[in-house]
Design a protein around this motif. Sequence first.
Motif, PDB file in Angstrom:
ATOM      1  N   ARG A 151      42.499  33.283  44.727  1.00 47.20           N
ATOM      2  CA  ARG A 151      42.674  34.121  43.539  1.00 47.20           C
ATOM      3  C   ARG A 151      41.351  34.806  43.203  1.00 47.20           C
ATOM      4  O   ARG A 151      40.300  34.192  43.246  1.00 47.20           O
ATOM      5  CB  ARG A 151      43.099  33.281  42.339  1.00 47.20           C
ATOM      6  N   ALA A 152      41.454  36.075  42.865  1.00 47.57           N
ATOM      7  CA  ALA A 152      40.269  36.845  42.494  1.00 47.57           C
ATOM      8  C   ALA A 152      40.700  37.960  41.551  1.00 47.57           C
ATOM      9  O   ALA A 152      41.897  38.131  41.261  1.00 47.57           O
ATOM     10  CB  ALA A 152      39.604  37.428  43.744  1.00 47.57           C
ATOM     11  N   SER A 153      39.726  38.694  41.069  1.00 49.18           N
ATOM     12  CA  SER A 153      40.039  39.875  40.268  1.00 49.18           C
ATOM     13  C   SER A 153      39.007  40.949  40.575  1.00 49.18           C
ATOM     14  O   SER A 153      37.910  40.662  41.055  1.00 49.18           O
ATOM     15  CB  SER A 153      40.059  39.540  38.772  1.00 49.18           C
ATOM     16  N   VAL A 154      39.398  42.172  40.311  1.00 44.43           N
ATOM     17  CA  VAL A 154      38.502  43.315  40.460  1.00 44.43           C
ATOM     18  C   VAL A 154      38.172  43.793  39.055  1.00 44.43           C
ATOM     19  O   VAL A 154      39.079  44.016  38.231  1.00 44.43           O
ATOM     20  CB  VAL A 154      39.146  44.448  41.292  1.00 44.43           C
ATOM     21  N   ASN A 155      36.905  43.916  38.771  1.00 45.09           N
ATOM     22  CA  ASN A 155      36.433  44.306  37.452  1.00 45.09           C
ATOM     23  C   ASN A 155      36.472  45.821  37.310  1.00 45.09           C
ATOM     24  O   ASN A 155      36.006  46.539  38.193  1.00 45.09           O
ATOM     25  CB  ASN A 155      35.004  43.781  37.281  1.00 45.09           C
ATOM     26  N   SER A 156      36.993  46.307  36.191  1.00 46.29           N
ATOM     27  CA  SER A 156      37.045  47.756  35.972  1.00 46.29           C
ATOM     28  C   SER A 156      35.693  48.314  35.522  1.00 46.29           C
ATOM     29  O   SER A 156      35.441  49.500  35.629  1.00 46.29           O
ATOM     30  CB  SER A 156      38.103  48.099  34.921  1.00 46.29           C
ATOM     31  N   GLY A 157      34.813  47.443  35.033  1.00 49.84           N
ATOM     32  CA  GLY A 157      33.501  47.887  34.564  1.00 49.84           C
ATOM     33  C   GLY A 157      32.460  47.844  35.666  1.00 49.84           C
ATOM     34  O   GLY A 157      32.728  47.454  36.798  1.00 49.84           O
ATOM     35  N   GLN A 158      31.269  48.253  35.299  1.00 50.01           N
ATOM     36  CA  GLN A 158      30.152  48.241  36.248  1.00 50.01           C
ATOM     37  C   GLN A 158      29.558  46.838  36.327  1.00 50.01           C
ATOM     38  O   GLN A 158      29.348  46.190  35.303  1.00 50.01           O
ATOM     39  CB  GLN A 158      29.072  49.234  35.804  1.00 50.01           C
ATOM     40  N   MET A 159      29.306  46.393  37.546  1.00 46.64           N
ATOM     41  CA  MET A 159      28.670  45.094  37.788  1.00 46.64           C
ATOM     42  C   MET A 159      27.621  45.283  38.875  1.00 46.64           C
ATOM     43  O   MET A 159      27.811  46.080  39.784  1.00 46.64           O
ATOM     44  CB  MET A 159      29.706  44.065  38.276  1.00 46.64           C
ATOM     45  N   GLU A 160      26.530  44.526  38.764  1.00 44.15           N
ATOM     46  CA  GLU A 160      25.491  44.574  39.801  1.00 44.15           C
ATOM     47  C   GLU A 160      25.963  43.937  41.090  1.00 44.15           C
ATOM     48  O   GLU A 160      25.615  44.374  42.173  1.00 44.15           O
ATOM     49  CB  GLU A 160      24.232  43.835  39.321  1.00 44.15           C
ATOM     50  N   SER A 161      26.722  42.852  40.954  1.00 40.96           N
ATOM     51  CA  SER A 161      27.099  42.063  42.118  1.00 40.96           C
ATOM     52  C   SER A 161      28.458  41.425  41.873  1.00 40.96           C
ATOM     53  O   SER A 161      28.828  41.160  40.729  1.00 40.96           O
ATOM     54  CB  SER A 161      26.047  40.971  42.350  1.00 40.96           C
ATOM     55  N   SER A 162      29.168  41.153  42.936  1.00 31.70           N
ATOM     56  CA  SER A 162      30.400  40.378  42.820  1.00 31.70           C
ATOM     57  C   SER A 162      30.031  38.946  42.457  1.00 31.70           C
ATOM     58  O   SER A 162      28.938  38.468  42.791  1.00 31.70           O
ATOM     59  CB  SER A 162      31.167  40.415  44.137  1.00 31.70           C
ATOM     60  N   LEU A 163      30.933  38.262  41.769  1.00 29.58           N
ATOM     61  CA  LEU A 163      30.675  36.902  41.292  1.00 29.58           C
ATOM     62  C   LEU A 163      31.529  35.906  42.062  1.00 29.58           C
ATOM     63  O   LEU A 163      32.729  36.119  42.240  1.00 29.58           O
ATOM     64  CB  LEU A 163      31.001  36.793  39.802  1.00 29.58           C
ATOM     65  N   LEU A 164      30.905  34.825  42.484  1.00 30.23           N
ATOM     66  CA  LEU A 164      31.624  33.754  43.169  1.00 30.23           C
ATOM     67  C   LEU A 164      31.929  32.690  42.121  1.00 30.23           C
ATOM     68  O   LEU A 164      31.078  31.878  41.771  1.00 30.23           O
ATOM     69  CB  LEU A 164      30.782  33.185  44.313  1.00 30.23           C
ATOM     70  N   GLY A 165      33.154  32.730  41.602  1.00 24.88           N
ATOM     71  CA  GLY A 165      33.542  31.851  40.503  1.00 24.88           C
ATOM     72  C   GLY A 165      34.313  30.625  40.950  1.00 24.88           C
ATOM     73  O   GLY A 165      34.436  30.315  42.141  1.00 24.88           O
ATOM     74  N   MET A 166      34.876  29.947  39.963  1.00 21.15           N
ATOM     75  CA  MET A 166      35.480  28.639  40.189  1.00 21.15           C
ATOM     76  C   MET A 166      36.775  28.671  40.989  1.00 21.15           C
ATOM     77  O   MET A 166      37.140  27.649  41.571  1.00 21.15           O
ATOM     78  CB  MET A 166      35.703  27.939  38.843  1.00 21.15           C
TER      79      MET A 166
END
Length: 186
Positions: A151-166
């Motif tokens: 499971r993941a999501s794509v952020n609609s806002g600006q981010m410096e880097s993708s996040l490796l979450g739980m």
Amino acid sequence: MDAGQIIALGFLILLGFSLLGSILHNGALRNALIWGLIFIGMFGVANNWDDISRDFTQQQTTFTDATIEVPKGRDNHFRMTLRINNVPVDFLVDTGASQVVLTQDDAARIGLDPDRLAYIGTAFTANGEVATAPVRLDKVQLGDITDTRIRASVNSGQMESSLLGMSYLSRFESIEIRQDLLILNR
């Protein structure tokens, strides 16, 4: 002044003493300047040893059996590169993120079309509320470990880097931080 500026200033002072010493012809004064240069150089190295040694130490993720060790980066964050659908993607490890969160650029690189995703979710970030699009990552590889349907999501806002979450990190038996080392065990 940061450590880099202090080191640069120290070397400029050393250079100045060197030039001054070559101009002077008095042997005793020249020797005193040489010893001064040596003292200043040793003082500079001693005061910045942590930064100097960290720069020369290899900062790479290591894989042994079912253990992955990730050294803390210069920015005091843990970063890892995973292969998503056979494409390398750089991640910031974020145990506070409930899911893997991709930037729009990374989503496009792995074969998703950010413009055609349904941004039906919401995330509350330090920068405020943003819309997110839920996705599933078909194939996620970290070293010899391969997982599917993450499971993941794509952020609609600006981010410096993708996040490796739980949603990914919880697949490990344990997550441990020892000083400047993140240790993942499967």
